[in-house]
Design a protein around this motif. Structure first.
Motif, mmCIF file in Angstrom:
data_model
loop_
_atom_site.group_PDB
_atom_site.id
_atom_site.type_symbol
_atom_site.label_atom_id
_atom_site.label_comp_id
_atom_site.label_asym_id
_atom_site.label_seq_id
_atom_site.Cartn_x
_atom_site.Cartn_y
_atom_site.Cartn_z
ATOM 1 N N ILE A 1 7.985 27.626 -43.455
ATOM 2 C CA ILE A 1 8.902 27.238 -42.378
ATOM 3 C C ILE A 1 10.002 26.329 -42.916
ATOM 4 N N SER A 2 9.662 25.451 -43.859
ATOM 5 C CA SER A 2 10.688 24.609 -44.482
ATOM 6 C C SER A 2 11.735 25.467 -45.183
ATOM 7 N N THR B 1 2.116 33.463 -29.199
ATOM 8 C CA THR B 1 2.499 34.877 -29.278
ATOM 9 C C THR B 1 3.947 35.075 -29.711
ATOM 10 N N SER B 2 4.800 34.074 -29.541
ATOM 11 C CA SER B 2 6.198 34.219 -29.956
ATOM 12 C C SER B 2 6.317 34.395 -31.458
ATOM 13 N N GLU B 3 5.272 34.006 -32.193
ATOM 14 C CA GLU B 3 5.325 34.158 -33.648
ATOM 15 C C GLU B 3 5.342 35.630 -34.052
ATOM 16 N N LYS B 4 4.885 36.504 -33.158
ATOM 17 C CA LYS B 4 4.938 37.935 -33.461
ATOM 18 C C LYS B 4 6.373 38.410 -33.599
ATOM 19 N N GLY C 1 1.640 26.852 -35.291
ATOM 20 C CA GLY C 1 1.638 28.125 -34.582
ATOM 21 C C GLY C 1 0.559 28.197 -33.522
ATOM 22 N N ILE C 2 0.059 27.032 -33.106
ATOM 23 C CA ILE C 2 -1.021 26.950 -32.116
ATOM 24 C C ILE C 2 -0.494 26.328 -30.829
ATOM 25 N N ILE C 3 -0.841 26.934 -29.718
ATOM 26 C CA ILE C 3 -0.587 26.336 -28.404
ATOM 27 C C ILE C 3 -1.876 25.675 -27.938
#
Length: 519
Positions: free
Chosen positions: A302-303, A345-348, A357-359
């Motif tokens: 991500i960086s 799910t937006s990571e898809k 990446g966790i809600i």
């Protein structure tokens, strides 16, 4: 003899024996014994209870500055200038500790009460004398002393230089620890260098009491954690090398944690990632020697997407890995609540919204304390304990904070129920599942200043009248309950609010007594 009378008498005798059998079973279930040597205690922290913010040579702390200059950040715009006035009422507090029968008392030192400038160039003998007097009072009543060197209130002078984002904080903290060990170490049974560095860095630098800006974790949070781990390790080695042999204490690492329970969308993979980002980020370096691979990979990727020249998660050199790994005598755990960790799910779509990446979802059926973040999910603490057992070879573990907030009720049935349910899960994990838990600590001994929530949330098992100049202490129902739990060394079923029954066992007790009277 009247056959009806004989039948009725026989029926009553049979039912009575059945009720007695059920009654014995209830007593077995409701009074769960704590293992031999298991410690039961309570905790506090310097800024939250001491007051006396600028007397007897004390310097300005980071939290003195926040409450005096940024009071809009505090729910009720209050401060810890007086708080519980424990600086002046410490002897009374010790007598309350004796009255309840606590096995241990955890409290923290104010860095600026000992080193007013933050540096070790000038020590404050008045501050050292205060803590020595408190520790000696605790020794008189034979309480295990658990001392946290740092619980959020670092010197403002050091915050002006970057605080925990500045790597030089590692040396400044070691200098401070040496002064404490030299002057107070002989009176301390258990030292905690830094209280939950993972929560500190997230709360202070990302301001998680308010919504985040872009949803991505901040670079400052990771720098803070990185330096905090180094500082902890240096202080552990300092004590281990120079003080352990003569002072005979222990010194350990304390982390915050959140639990989880099964639910739709919660998978083994999402649980593991949630644990690693919440707990593994600080536990892995201590027990394994480096950050978890999932953190290094995701934060690095991500960086890169953010066009940064390097990962926001710093790297440890091999030398630092060796210094940090194993730098603890035990694992301390602070735990209050749980969440449902679900993959975002937006990571898809290739759009990360957080490093993990966790809600962290919440079941709408869960009850909450007066602190809306504090959902009541007792099973969660057991899941954390078993995960730590499996992940880190079952280390000795001390639960150093677990607590429930309300608005100050004296008949605090809900607090008793919370502690009963959570301690029940701790006992299951310990006795049934083999987790190496050594202590359970109630947060907190006193109603006190609760950081950004001020005095709007009360966690104490002792009530404090903040409208009284004397800051009068008084018992709550939870005081009496905990006193009896400690006296009997068993986890006693919570009392029921007036006019209600706490459950089938109470009904059985009552009906058995009625039958005995009839016979």
């Amino acid at each position: 003899m009247d056959i009806t009378f004989i039948m009725r008498y026989f029926w009553m005798i049979t039912l009575t024996f059945s009720m007695f059998e059920a009654n014995v079973q209830c007593q077995t279930n409701d009074r769960r014994a704590f293992p031999d040597g298991f410690l039961l205690g309570a905790a506090s922290a310097s800024y939250q209870v001491e007051g006396a913010w600028n007397v007897n040579g004390k310097g300005e702390s980071h939290w003195d500055f926040i409450t005096h200059n940024q009071s809009e950040r505090i729910s009720d715009r209050s401060n810890g200038d007086i708080a519980c006035d424990s600086f002046n009422k410490y002897k009374e507090d010790v007598q309350w500790i004796k009255s309840i029968g606590l096995d241990h008392y955890r409290f923290s030192l104010s860095w600026t009460r000992i080193l007013p400038s933050g540096f070790n160039d000038t020590t404050n003998p008045n501050g050292i004398r205060y803590y020595r007097d408190l520790l000696e009072e605790l020794k008189v009543i034979n309480v295990t002393t658990v001392v946290t060197l740092y619980h959020r209130d670092h010197p403002q002078a050091l915050e002006n230089l970057g605080g925990w984002r500045n790597e030089r904080m590692v040396q400044w903290f070691e200098d401070y620890a040496k002064v404490v060990f030299d002057n107070l170490g002989h009176l301390v049974d258990i030292f905690i260098p830094i209280n939950e560095i993972n929560a500190l860095c997230a709360d202070e630098l990302n301001d998680t009491y308010k919504p985040r800006g872009n949803g991505l974790d901040d670079m400052g949070e990771y720098a803070c954690i990185h330096n905090g781990l180094k500082a902890h390790a240096k202080v552990w080695h300092l004590y281990d090398k120079n003080y352990r042999a003569t002072q005979g204490g222990m010194i350990g690492f304390v982390s915050s944690s959140r639990g989880w329970v099964p639910s739709e969308g919660v998978t083994e993979e999402s649980i593991d990632r949630y644990f690693q980002f919440r707990c593994g980020i600080v536990m892995h370096p201590i027990f394994i020697g480096d950050y978890p691979e999932i953190l290094k990979t995701r934060i690095g990727n991500i960086s890169n997407l953010e066009n940064l020249p390097e990962s926001r998660l710093p790297e440890f050199t091999d030398e630092w890995k060796n210094i940090i790994k194993g730098a603890t005598d035990f694992l301390g755990l602070n735990h209050y609540t749980s969440r449902l960790p679900i993959f975002d799910t937006s990571e898809k779509l290739g759009v990360p919204t957080s490093d993990s990446g966790i809600i962290e979802a919440v079941d709408p059926n869960w009850s909450t304390a007066s602190s809306q973040w504090l959902t009541i999910v007792p099973e969660g603490i057991g899941n954390v304990l078993r995960k730590i057992r499996d992940e880190y070879d079952n280390p000795a573990l001390y639960i150093f904070e677990n607590g429930f907030s309300d608005t100050g009720e004296t008949e605090d049935y809900a607090r008793i129920k919370y502690h009963y349910d959570y301690a029940s899960e701790v006992l299951k994990a310990t006795v049934r599942d083999g987790c190496n838990v050594k202590a359970y600590t109630v947060w907190s001994l006193l109603d006190n200043f609760e950081w950004y929530y001020g005095y709007t949330q009360r966690f104490g098992i002792l009530k404090v009248d903040f409208d009284s100049p004397n800051r009068t202490r008084s018992e709550k129902l939870s005081t009496q309950w905990l006193r009896e739990v400690i006296r009997t060394r068993t986890l006693i079923e919570p009392p029921a609010p007036s006019g209600t029954r706490s459950g089938s066992c109470e009904f059985i007790h009552e009906e058995t007594e009625k039958l005995v009277e009839k016979l």
